[in-house]
Structures are given as structure tokens and as C-alpha cells.
Scaffold this motif. Structure first.
Motif, PDB file in Angstrom:
ATOM      1  N   GLY A 179     -25.169  30.330  18.197  1.00  0.00           N
ATOM      2  CA  GLY A 179     -23.808  30.785  18.511  1.00  0.00           C
ATOM      3  C   GLY A 179     -23.618  31.093  19.987  1.00  0.00           C
ATOM      4  O   GLY A 179     -22.594  30.733  20.575  1.00  0.00           O
ATOM      5  N   PHE A 180     -24.607  31.735  20.596  1.00  0.00           N
ATOM      6  CA  PHE A 180     -24.440  32.113  22.007  1.00  0.00           C
ATOM      7  C   PHE A 180     -24.483  30.872  22.909  1.00  0.00           C
ATOM      8  O   PHE A 180     -23.677  30.732  23.833  1.00  0.00           O
ATOM      9  N   ALA A 181     -25.411  29.969  22.604  1.00  0.00           N
ATOM     10  CA  ALA A 181     -25.505  28.729  23.412  1.00  0.00           C
ATOM     11  C   ALA A 181     -24.221  27.910  23.268  1.00  0.00           C
ATOM     12  O   ALA A 181     -23.743  27.300  24.233  1.00  0.00           O
ATOM     13  N   LEU A 182     -23.650  27.924  22.078  1.00  0.00           N
ATOM     14  CA  LEU A 182     -22.381  27.218  21.851  1.00  0.00           C
ATOM     15  C   LEU A 182     -21.266  27.881  22.670  1.00  0.00           C
ATOM     16  O   LEU A 182     -20.459  27.195  23.320  1.00  0.00           O
ATOM     17  N   ALA A 183     -21.249  29.210  22.645  1.00  0.00           N
ATOM     18  CA  ALA A 183     -20.221  29.951  23.388  1.00  0.00           C
ATOM     19  C   ALA A 183     -20.264  29.588  24.871  1.00  0.00           C
ATOM     20  O   ALA A 183     -19.225  29.390  25.509  1.00  0.00           O
ATOM     21  N   GLU A 184     -21.468  29.467  25.416  1.00  0.00           N
ATOM     22  CA  GLU A 184     -21.609  29.124  26.840  1.00  0.00           C
ATOM     23  C   GLU A 184     -20.975  27.760  27.133  1.00  0.00           C
ATOM     24  O   GLU A 184     -20.268  27.585  28.125  1.00  0.00           O
ATOM     25  N   GLU A 192     -11.027  29.443  25.032  1.00  0.00           N
ATOM     26  CA  GLU A 192     -10.867  30.905  24.970  1.00  0.00           C
ATOM     27  C   GLU A 192     -11.685  31.379  23.764  1.00  0.00           C
ATOM     28  O   GLU A 192     -11.523  30.833  22.667  1.00  0.00           O
ATOM     29  N   LEU A 193     -12.561  32.360  23.977  1.00  0.00           N
ATOM     30  CA  LEU A 193     -13.468  32.748  22.896  1.00  0.00           C
ATOM     31  C   LEU A 193     -13.092  34.060  22.229  1.00  0.00           C
ATOM     32  O   LEU A 193     -12.812  35.055  22.904  1.00  0.00           O
ATOM     33  N   LEU A 194     -13.132  34.049  20.897  1.00  0.00           N
ATOM     34  CA  LEU A 194     -12.995  35.263  20.102  1.00  0.00           C
ATOM     35  C   LEU A 194     -14.322  35.384  19.364  1.00  0.00           C
ATOM     36  O   LEU A 194     -14.731  34.415  18.712  1.00  0.00           O
ATOM     37  N   VAL A 195     -14.991  36.503  19.489  1.00  0.00           N
ATOM     38  CA  VAL A 195     -16.356  36.538  18.954  1.00  0.00           C
ATOM     39  C   VAL A 195     -16.645  37.782  18.131  1.00  0.00           C
ATOM     40  O   VAL A 195     -16.070  38.855  18.359  1.00  0.00           O
ATOM     41  N   SER A 196     -17.566  37.616  17.167  1.00  0.00           N
ATOM     42  CA  SER A 196     -18.067  38.781  16.430  1.00  0.00           C
ATOM     43  C   SER A 196     -19.547  38.570  16.143  1.00  0.00           C
ATOM     44  O   SER A 196     -20.026  37.440  16.062  1.00  0.00           O
ATOM     45  N   ASP A 197     -20.252  39.680  16.030  1.00  0.00           N
ATOM     46  CA  ASP A 197     -21.644  39.647  15.579  1.00  0.00           C
ATOM     47  C   ASP A 197     -21.942  41.013  14.983  1.00  0.00           C
ATOM     48  O   ASP A 197     -21.347  42.021  15.403  1.00  0.00           O
ATOM     49  N   VAL A 203     -22.422  40.927  21.134  1.00  0.00           N
ATOM     50  CA  VAL A 203     -20.992  40.845  21.463  1.00  0.00           C
ATOM     51  C   VAL A 203     -20.782  41.295  22.905  1.00  0.00           C
ATOM     52  O   VAL A 203     -20.083  40.632  23.690  1.00  0.00           O
ATOM     53  N   GLN A 204     -21.424  42.405  23.240  1.00  0.00           N
ATOM     54  CA  GLN A 204     -21.313  42.960  24.594  1.00  0.00           C
ATOM     55  C   GLN A 204     -21.709  41.912  25.646  1.00  0.00           C
ATOM     56  O   GLN A 204     -21.026  41.729  26.659  1.00  0.00           O
ATOM     57  N   LEU A 205     -22.806  41.205  25.354  1.00  0.00           N
ATOM     58  CA  LEU A 205     -23.302  40.176  26.271  1.00  0.00           C
ATOM     59  C   LEU A 205     -22.256  39.062  26.458  1.00  0.00           C
ATOM     60  O   LEU A 205     -22.015  38.600  27.580  1.00  0.00           O
ATOM     61  N   ALA A 206     -21.624  38.664  25.358  1.00  0.00           N
ATOM     62  CA  ALA A 206     -20.622  37.583  25.431  1.00  0.00           C
ATOM     63  C   ALA A 206     -19.375  38.050  26.181  1.00  0.00           C
ATOM     64  O   ALA A 206     -18.741  37.267  26.894  1.00  0.00           O
ATOM     65  N   VAL A 207     -19.037  39.322  26.021  1.00  0.00           N
ATOM     66  CA  VAL A 207     -17.872  39.868  26.729  1.00  0.00           C
ATOM     67  C   VAL A 207     -18.171  39.883  28.231  1.00  0.00           C
ATOM     68  O   VAL A 207     -17.368  39.412  29.045  1.00  0.00           O
ATOM     69  N   GLU A 208     -19.351  40.403  28.575  1.00  0.00           N
ATOM     70  CA  GLU A 208     -19.693  40.558  29.998  1.00  0.00           C
ATOM     71  C   GLU A 208     -19.974  39.217  30.681  1.00  0.00           C
ATOM     72  O   GLU A 208     -19.514  38.964  31.785  1.00  0.00           O
ATOM     73  N   GLN A 213     -13.464  37.579  23.968  1.00  0.00           N
ATOM     74  CA  GLN A 213     -12.690  38.703  23.410  1.00  0.00           C
ATOM     75  C   GLN A 213     -13.375  39.159  22.119  1.00  0.00           C
ATOM     76  O   GLN A 213     -13.554  38.343  21.206  1.00  0.00           O
ATOM     77  N   PRO A 214     -13.788  40.436  22.030  1.00  0.00           N
ATOM     78  CA  PRO A 214     -14.485  40.864  20.814  1.00  0.00           C
ATOM     79  C   PRO A 214     -13.526  41.053  19.637  1.00  0.00           C
ATOM     80  O   PRO A 214     -12.388  41.481  19.834  1.00  0.00           O
ATOM     81  N   VAL A 215     -14.006  40.717  18.456  1.00  0.00           N
ATOM     82  CA  VAL A 215     -13.207  40.915  17.242  1.00  0.00           C
ATOM     83  C   VAL A 215     -14.121  41.604  16.231  1.00  0.00           C
ATOM     84  O   VAL A 215     -15.306  41.274  16.146  1.00  0.00           O
TER      85      VAL A 215
END
Ligand code: NAD
Length: 339
Positions: A179-184, A192-197, A203-208, A213-215
Motif C-alpha cells: 500500500g505504501f509503495a503504491l501510494a508513492e 490525490e490520496l485518501l488513506v487509512s491504516d 498513516v502519519q508517514l503518508a500524511v507527512e 489525507q487521513p480517513v
């Protein structure tokens, strides 16, 4: 037992136990007509022997379908080791499992799966060469993510008329290895990314790092988006969730996303395009299979890049036949396997 094997068209079922190490293992070989059976080894606590055997058979069948549609000269298999309540020497247990694999003479090749690691594969490799995803072979997850990214492009083209991901809203459930590699990759393409874990740290890592956007986890499936990418656990597409989805397409890495075959029809009825999970997430299998054969990265990447085209073909068939892409993929795989 034989009726269960017949129903799944399973070629062979092997059981082994070793009182010294506590090994109790099942290897299900589904089909070897296209090549040796390849599939991961699970190391989990099962409530009983039957559930372990059922799991191995179901997963082995899935691997045959995945390998066939990925265009690999590989059959499908799966191993399950029943995790003992206590184990004195994990390395010895996996070495014993390696001897079991060696006794099959190359008809089954193992790999990492739930509960196992590259270190376990290294122990198996002490006893047999019929093992992939050892620590020297490399992690397949980035390759799975690469295939899913190509699949999202193909899905956007089929459902939204363009594979330009700029400004597309993609909701990712699960920011693990894939999921994270895909997000990158999605962010790099302007999505535009909306993410949850379940793990707030991910999640914090993906936001920073990615401006995602965290969901809240319980809200992700119902969040309005263009593409929903399930990259956590299976079973997320079921009679409870399908009526609530607010996306144009579902295209993600998780295995067994559909709770049942009927769920594919439920998505179709709602006009939601579904990328069959075992097609879009086949990048990892392609990587381990070709690495095991000794192929270099450029050849592997070229093979991987066909995932988008394969999905495009499946979507075209599905549209022409007014059937779910999941049913079309199953029919295509069965034609390749049982022709
Ligand atoms: P992982 O364990 O690294 O990551 C999964 C992530 O999903 C974790 O961070 C977990 O906290 C999160 N998660 C689980 N349930 C969730 C939920 N309900 N809501 C939000 N987050 C949730 O696993 P991975 O290797 O990234 O694999 C992801 C999925 O893709 C799995 O279903 C796996 O079977 C499948 N898959 C992986 C590969 C591969 O190469 N790793 C290949 C094919 C398929």
C-alpha cells in the motif's frame, strides 16, 4: 478428502509431520500442467487439521489461476504449516519443512506468505533449492505495487475514459509494504490520496511524506473517491459494504477481496468496475517466479508491465458479455488450465 480434492481439481495433497521439530505441514499441489507449482507457505495457528487442509487447497487453486493469467510457466500450489503452541527451534522446523519440499523433487516451489519471513526461507534453502523469496532474492512487494499501479491506470481508462491520474481521488485501505509503495507511485503521478491504516504510524508517514489525507479506518470504504484500492486484508467486498461504496472502480492489492463470487455481481449491478485481485496483484508472483528462473530485472519489469494490458482485455470481454470482470478472469484462467 478425495471429494474435496475433486471439487477443487487438486492434483495432489501431501502431509508430513516431524515429532522432533513439531512440524505438521500440508502441501497442496493444484495443477502442474503449465509448470511446477509455486505458492507461499503459511505458518499460522489453525483450529484443526481440516481447516489447515481446506486453506491449503483453496489457496493452491487460486495460485494456479493467478499464474495462468500472469502468463507464467508455473502451476499453483500452497503450503500450510500448523504453528505449534510452542516451538523450541524455529530454524529446525523450517529445515524439516525444506526436506519435505525436497522430497517432492521440484513439483512444488515455496515462498513467503502469512506468518513466514525471508529468514524462514533461508532455513528452507539449507535443504532444497525449490524455494524463492529468500533474503538474497529480494522483497516482491514493490513489484506487486508496480503491477497494481498499472492496473489502476487501466481501470481509470476503462471506467473514467482516461489513464491520466492527475487529480484522481484514490482511497487506499492499508499502507503496508504494498500500500505504501503504491501510494508513492500514485502521488508521483498527481493523484490525490485518501488513506487509512489500523496502524496510526503508517498513516502519519503518508500524511507527512506524501501529503495524503487521513480517513478513519471505519469510514474509508464509504468515502467518495474515483478508485478504491484495498491493500489490507481480504473479504472487504461483501453484501454489507458493497451498497455503501462510493467509488467508480475497485483496484487494489489485497488477496480475496470478494467475500464470495456473488459479490462480483453485486459490484457489477452497482456499475462499479472491479479489477480481479489475482490479476492486478500478480506482480509479486511474477517477480518471484522469474527471479527463481534467473531472469534479470529488465525482463521482469517488461513482464510486469503487461498487467495493465491484461486487465484492459478482461474489461473489454466483460463489457461485451455484460459480465463481471471477476467471472471473465476465472473463465479465461480455466480455459488456459483445462483446455
Ligand atoms: P502488510 O501486512 O505489509 O500491510 C497490510 C497493511 O494493511 C497493514 O499496515 C495493516 O495495518 C493494514 N490493514 C489491515 N486491515 C486494515 C483495515 N481494515 N483498514 C486499514 N488498514 C488495514 O501486507 P502487504 O504485503 O502490504 O500486502 C497487502 C495485501 O496485498 C495483502 O492482502 C496481501 O495478501 C496482498 N498481496 C501482497 C503481495 C506482496 O507482494 N506483498 C502480493 C500479492 C498480494
Amino acid at each position: 478428502m478425495f471429494s474435496m480434492m475433486e471439487a477443487a481439481r487438486l492434483e495432489a495433497l501431501h502431509l508430513a509431520q516431524d515429532p522432533v521439530t513439531g512440524l505438521r505441514a500440508v502441501i497442496a499441489i493444484h495443477d502442474t500442467r503449465l509448470g511446477p507449482a509455486l505458492g507461499g507457505c503459511r505458518y499460522l495457528a489453525y483450529p484443526n487439521e481440516e481447516s489447515a487442509i481446506r486453506d491449503a487447497i483453496r489457496l493452491a487453486q487460486g495460485m494456479s489461476y493467478k499464474a495462468a493469467l500472469a502468463g507464467l510457466e508455473q502451476g499453483g500450489g500452497k503450503a500450510v504449516i500448523m504453528r505449534p503452541a510452542h516451538v523450541d527451534n524455529r530454524a529446525a522446523l523450517f529445515e524439516a519443512f525444506g526436506r519435505m519440499i525436497e522430497s517432492l523433487g521440484g513439483r512444488y516451489i515455496t515462498a513467503v506468505d502469512s506468518g513466514t519471513s525471508s529468514a524462514d526461507m533461508d532455513c528452507i534453502a539449507q535443504q532444497t533449492r525449490h524455494v524463492t523469496s529468500t533474503s538474497s532474492a529480494g522483497d516482491p512487494s514493490p513489484h506487486t505495487a508496480m503491477g497494481v499501479f498499472a492496473g489502476i491506470r487501466a481501470s481509470a481508462r476503462a471506467r473514467l475514459g482516461s489513464d491520466d491520474l492527475e487529480g484522481l481521488r484514490v482511497a487506499i485501505q492499508g499502507l503496508g509494504n504494498v500500500g505504501f509503495a503504491l501510494a508513492e507511485q500514485l502521488v508521483a503521478a498527481g493523484a490525490e490520496l485518501l488513506v487509512s491504516d489500523l496502524d496510526p504510524g503508517r498513516v502519519q508517514l503518508a500524511v507527512e511524506q506524501l501529503g495524503a489525507q487521513p480517513v478513519a479506518s471505519e469510514a474509508l470504504l464509504t468515502t467518495p473517491c474515483d478508485i478504491l484500492a484495498p491493500c489490507g486484508l481480504g473479504g472487504v467486498l461483501n453484501p454489507q459494504t458493497i451498497p455503501q461504496l462510493r467509488c467508480a472502480a475497485v483496484a487494489g492489492a489485497a488477496n480475496n477481496q470478494l467475500a464470495s463470487a456473488d459479490s462480483a455481481d453485486g459490484l457489477e449491478a452497482r456499475g462499479i468496475l472491479y479489477a480481479p485481485d489475482y490479476v492486478i496483484n500478480s506482480g509479486g508472483l511474477i517477480y518471484v517466479a522469474l527471479r527463481h528462473k534467473g531472469d534479470e530485472l529488465p525482463a521482469i519489469t517488461a513482464h510486469l508491465s503487461r498487467i495493465g494490458q491484461r486487465l484492459t482485455e478482461i474489461y473489454a470481454h466483460a463489457q461485451a458479455d455484460k459480465r463481471s470482470p471477476a467471472r471473465v478472469a476465472d473463465a479465461l484462467a480455466e480455459r488456459l488450465l483445462y483446455r
